[in-house]
Design an enzyme around this catalytic site. Structure first.
Site, PDB file in Angstrom:
ATOM      1  N   HIS A 178      10.110 -23.848   8.781  1.00  0.00           N
ATOM      2  CA  HIS A 178       9.176 -24.567   9.657  1.00  0.00           C
ATOM      3  C   HIS A 178       7.708 -24.381   9.279  1.00  0.00           C
ATOM      4  CE1 HIS A 178      12.040 -25.174  13.359  1.00  0.00           C
ATOM      5  NE2 HIS A 178      12.581 -25.547  12.207  1.00  0.00           N
ATOM      6  N   HIS A 232       7.404 -30.935  10.408  1.00  0.00           N
ATOM      7  CA  HIS A 232       6.815 -29.624  10.131  1.00  0.00           C
ATOM      8  C   HIS A 232       5.676 -29.745   9.112  1.00  0.00           C
ATOM      9  CE1 HIS A 232       9.923 -27.914  12.551  1.00  0.00           C
ATOM     10  NE2 HIS A 232      10.846 -28.504  11.806  1.00  0.00           N
ATOM     11  N   THR A 276       2.888  -1.571   8.806  1.00  0.00           N
ATOM     12  CA  THR A 276       3.319  -2.501   9.863  1.00  0.00           C
ATOM     13  C   THR A 276       3.501  -3.938   9.379  1.00  0.00           C
ATOM     14  OG1 THR A 276       1.024  -3.017  10.388  1.00  0.00           O
ATOM     15  CG2 THR A 276       2.043  -1.185  11.602  1.00  0.00           C
ATOM     16  N   CYS A 309       3.327  -3.084   4.001  1.00  0.00           N
ATOM     17  CA  CYS A 309       2.478  -1.942   4.364  1.00  0.00           C
ATOM     18  C   CYS A 309       3.172  -1.226   5.519  1.00  0.00           C
ATOM     19  CB  CYS A 309       1.047  -2.377   4.686  1.00  0.00           C
ATOM     20  SG  CYS A 309       0.859  -3.445   6.124  1.00  0.00           S
ATOM     21  N   ASP A 330       0.867  -1.175   0.000  1.00  0.00           N
ATOM     22  CA  ASP A 330       0.000   0.000   0.000  1.00  0.00           C
ATOM     23  C   ASP A 330       0.911   1.234   0.000  1.00  0.00           C
ATOM     24  OD1 ASP A 330       0.899   0.283   2.605  1.00  0.00           O
ATOM     25  OD2 ASP A 330      -1.098   0.252   3.526  1.00  0.00           O
TER      26      ASP A 330
END
Ligand code: RB5
Length: 143
Positions: free
Chosen positions: A98, A133, A67, A65, A8
């Site tokens: 993992h 995993h 965060t 973005c 963004d």
């Protein structure tokens, strides 16, 4: 590798830097936008990248973005997607090894460009370890 990228307005500048770097390293980048500073809605780009990765049109995705959080929340709503927000190089390796996360989310207001580049290098250099995993990753999607 074929890498789908999206951002963004909060992540567009970092996306451009990371995309140029990935191309220099020999990767193919599919840039799904945004391409400028105007305000846009991060879920639109998260869904576009997630759809392309799930369909097999890209091997991995990178979303940026402010965060990384909104991008991850939106991407993880697309069935089959595993996306994680990463702010350190150890986690960048682990989400590939993992968690088999095919999408890396970064916060441009959280990590600087140098750390972001190191995170992307760690993520791109790691691959899924499989084994136990695979069993755990298989339990993530609701039955
Ligand atoms: C946009 O201002 C900001 O909310 C967005 O970039 C992101 O941080 C959301 O998770």
């Amino acid at each position: 590798m074929k890498i789908a990228m999206g951002a963004d307005h909060g992540g567009v500048a970092l996306k451009a830097e990371l995309a140029a770097r990935l191309v220099d390293q020999g990767h193919e980048v599919i840039d799904l936008g945004t391409h400028g500073p105007d305000g846009v809605d991060y879920p639109d780009y998260a869904h576009a990248v997630a759809d392309l990765v799930v369909s097999g049109g890209a091997d991995r995705g990178i979303l940026v973005c402010g965060t990384g959080q909104g991008m991850a929340m939106a991407a993880n709503k697309v069935p089959g997607v595993r996306a994680g927000v990463v702010s350190d190089t150890f986690s960048a390796t682990m989400i590939a090894e993992h968690n088999d996360a095919k999408i890396l989310c970064l916060g441009a207001r959280v990590v600087g460009p140098g750390l972001a580049a190191a995170i992307v290098d760690s993520y791109m250099g790691a691959s899924f370890a499989g084994g136990r995993h695979a069993r755990r990753v298989g339990k993530i999607e609701p039955a």
